[in-house]
Design an enzyme around this catalytic site. Structure first.
Site, mmCIF file in Angstrom:
data_model
loop_
_atom_site.group_PDB
_atom_site.id
_atom_site.type_symbol
_atom_site.label_atom_id
_atom_site.label_comp_id
_atom_site.label_asym_id
_atom_site.label_seq_id
_atom_site.Cartn_x
_atom_site.Cartn_y
_atom_site.Cartn_z
ATOM 1 N N TYR A 18 -14.557 18.184 -16.785
ATOM 2 C CA TYR A 18 -15.120 16.694 -16.893
ATOM 3 C C TYR A 18 -16.061 16.615 -15.341
ATOM 4 O O TYR A 18 -15.135 17.501 -14.598
ATOM 5 C CB TYR A 18 -13.835 15.747 -16.141
ATOM 6 C CG TYR A 18 -14.028 14.205 -16.309
ATOM 7 C CD1 TYR A 18 -14.550 14.160 -17.512
ATOM 8 C CD2 TYR A 18 -13.734 14.009 -15.378
ATOM 9 C CE1 TYR A 18 -14.760 12.358 -17.451
ATOM 10 C CE2 TYR A 18 -14.428 12.687 -15.141
ATOM 11 C CZ TYR A 18 -14.481 11.987 -16.457
ATOM 12 O OH TYR A 18 -15.478 10.710 -15.545
ATOM 13 N N LYS A 20 -6.635 7.049 -19.699
ATOM 14 C CA LYS A 20 -6.947 7.647 -21.427
ATOM 15 C C LYS A 20 -5.360 7.768 -21.929
ATOM 16 O O LYS A 20 -4.802 6.980 -22.374
ATOM 17 C CB LYS A 20 -6.898 9.286 -21.134
ATOM 18 C CG LYS A 20 -8.572 9.210 -19.231
ATOM 19 C CD LYS A 20 -9.524 9.172 -20.205
ATOM 20 C CE LYS A 20 -10.731 8.566 -19.287
ATOM 21 N NZ LYS A 20 -10.921 9.694 -18.573
ATOM 22 N N ASP A 55 -5.391 19.662 -14.879
ATOM 23 C CA ASP A 55 -6.195 18.235 -15.080
ATOM 24 C C ASP A 55 -5.108 18.570 -16.874
ATOM 25 O O ASP A 55 -5.815 18.726 -17.375
ATOM 26 C CB ASP A 55 -7.242 18.818 -15.044
ATOM 27 C CG ASP A 55 -7.627 16.881 -15.386
ATOM 28 O OD1 ASP A 55 -7.306 15.576 -16.113
ATOM 29 O OD2 ASP A 55 -9.272 16.372 -15.141
ATOM 30 N N ARG A 103 1.072 -1.306 0.123
ATOM 31 C CA ARG A 103 -0.147 -0.109 0.253
ATOM 32 C C ARG A 103 1.391 1.339 -0.157
ATOM 33 O O ARG A 103 0.574 2.321 -0.788
ATOM 34 C CB ARG A 103 -0.950 0.301 1.115
ATOM 35 C CG ARG A 103 -1.492 1.631 0.805
ATOM 36 C CD ARG A 103 -3.618 1.580 2.657
ATOM 37 N NE ARG A 103 -2.969 0.657 3.631
ATOM 38 C CZ ARG A 103 -1.723 1.087 4.548
ATOM 39 N NH1 ARG A 103 -1.553 1.908 4.488
ATOM 40 N NH2 ARG A 103 -2.303 0.075 5.225
HETATM 41 C C1 LIG Z 1 -11.916 10.524 -17.119
HETATM 42 C C2 LIG Z 1 -11.220 12.231 -16.527
HETATM 43 C C3 LIG Z 1 -11.006 12.222 -15.223
HETATM 44 C C4 LIG Z 1 -11.107 10.607 -14.759
HETATM 45 O O1 LIG Z 1 -10.789 9.750 -14.660
HETATM 46 P P1 LIG Z 1 -10.530 8.427 -14.320
HETATM 47 O O2 LIG Z 1 -9.161 7.602 -14.276
HETATM 48 O O3 LIG Z 1 -11.474 8.146 -15.050
HETATM 49 O O4 LIG Z 1 -11.086 8.361 -13.216
HETATM 50 C C5 LIG Z 1 -10.237 13.161 -15.223
HETATM 51 N N1 LIG Z 1 -10.235 14.565 -15.458
HETATM 52 C C6 LIG Z 1 -10.364 14.317 -17.544
HETATM 53 C C7 LIG Z 1 -10.338 15.707 -17.982
HETATM 54 C C8 LIG Z 1 -11.451 13.120 -17.843
HETATM 55 O O5 LIG Z 1 -10.556 12.694 -19.064
#
Ligand SMILES: *Cc1c(COP(=O)(O)O)cnc(C)c1O
Length: 382
Positions: A99, A196, A171, A47
């Site tokens: 998002y 992503k 982000d 962890r």
């Molecule tokens: C998908 C996404 C997230 C969240 O990511 P997860 O891995 O699905 O938790 C945050 N910000 C943006 C811009 C995203 O496209």
């Protein structure tokens, strides 16, 4: 220092001290042996840390120019981790068109911890200054924003945040560090969903927080261990493997997205295309300056309305109707019903996410095949 693509291609290569494996192995052990009860080795309990996550974190910190990085179990866990450093009642300024999942989390945490949460159009310096005025603790930017692809001038926005005494967080999920490095533009934290573009193969879920200052990175690591938000071993292995081809994928997918955006823009059945690579996009000049590519994501609206847009998504065969973005396979989504369904209709209206907005994530299929698929689906509707 070697160049970005070199460092990405060498991610986790020659990093196995035990057997000299060229590719770092997966270490699934939950616990690591001690020789002395009072002195743990480099790893103790998974962890807290394990070799795969450590290697991935060091690689991502290096690629983003950060002094430290924390790899988390998802992108949302990365965003939530940052909120742990805030006192109750802290003022948070967040991009109004971020998002949908981010907005859901911020709203819930604000209710719970009394955060003074303001959503602002961060692409507008006056609106941003106004929101930052009363001593904000955190400014949360997303550029290009998902799904409208609005561009925030990060150098200017992070400077405003700094002046107000706020920690600036970007982000960077839509572009990844291959196409934009927020810390170089003045941000304190660059975070991303690994799910992503970074992993890029749609076969794991993860996140990362890359931090400019070592002290803040330490505090966030402390929280990640205390709360158990760190990523798993096999996911770290997959993300590291994906990372090696990130610069190539990001370039080819961006080129294809620009080509499709241009062709959609010239199509009579399309009312509006959102893609920062298009010369007519309001953020084009800033994007061209602060990004190394325009990214795999684009959105558009049809001139024939919401129902036609929904039908279009079902006529496509090379764009799978699914959430997520940045993978090698092309996807299509209706954000209002899918990725941004957690937002209220009012919040979606404020963010400009119309019910008929169609979002494409462009993969590695041949761009002419993708266009044929789109053109056919558009004709069918006409
Ligand atoms: C998908 C996404 C997230 C969240 O990511 P997860 O891995 O699905 O938790 C945050 N910000 C943006 C811009 C995203 O496209």
């Amino acid at each position: 220092m070697t160049r970005f693509s070199t460092r990405a291609a060498r991610a986790g290569i020659n990093a196995d001290p035990a057997h000299g494996a060229v590719v770092a192995p997966v270490s699934l052990s939950a616990a690591y042996r001690r020789d002395d009860p009072a002195a743990p080795g480099p790893f103790d309990y998974a962890r807290t840390a394990h070799p795969g996550r450590d290697l991935l974190a060091r690689t991502l910190a290096d690629l983003d120019g950060a002094s430290g990085a924390v790899v988390t179990a998802s992108g949302m866990a990365a965003i939530d981790l940052v909120l742990n450093d805030l006192p109750i009642g802290a003022r948070i300024v967040c991009a109004h068109d971020c998002y949908g999942g981010t907005r859901r989390l911020f709203d819930a945490r604000a209710r719970q911890r009394g955060f003074d949460l303001v959503y602002a159009d961060c692409t507008d310096p006056e609106a941003l200054s106004e929101a930052l005025k009363p001593g904000a603790a955190l400014a949360f930017f997303e550029t290009p924003s998902n799904p409208r692809l609005r561009i925030t001038d990060l150098e200017a926005a992070c400077a405003l945040a700094r002046k107000a005494g706020a920690v600036s967080v970007v982000d960077n999920t839509v572009l990844s560090p291959a196409l934009q490095r927020p810390l170089e533009l003045g941000a304190d934290i660059a975070l991303a969903s690994l799910t992503k573009l970074i992993n890029g193969h749609s076969d794991m879920v993860g996140g990362v927080v890359c931090v400019r200052e070592a002290e803040l990175a330490e505090r966030l690591s402390w929280w990640a261990n205390a709360a158990g938000t760190g990523g798993a071993a096999f996911d770290a292995f997959l993300a590291l493997r994906g990372l090696r081809t990130l610069p190539v994928r990001a370039r080819v997918q961006s080129e294809a997205a620009l080509e499709l955006a241009s062709r959609l823009n010239a199509h009579r059945g399309v009312a509006r295309v959102d893609y920062p690579g298009l010369k007519g996009h309001p953020g084009h000049a800033i994007a061209a300056r602060q990004q190394d590519g325009f990214g795999p994501l684009l959105s558009f609206e049809l001139s024939t309305g919401v129902k036609a847009a929904h039908q279009l998504t079902q006529r496509l065969s090379l764009f799978t109707l699914a959430q997520s973005l940045g993978g090698t396979e092309s996807l299509v989504a209706i954000p209002a019903l899918m990725t941004h369904a957690a937002m209220s209709p009012e919040a979606r209206a404020q963010a400009g996410v119309g019910d008929g907005l169609v979002r494409l994530s462009v993969g590695l299929e041949h761009v002419d095949d993708l266009w044929d698929d789109l053109a056919e689906a558009l004709e069918h509707r006409a």
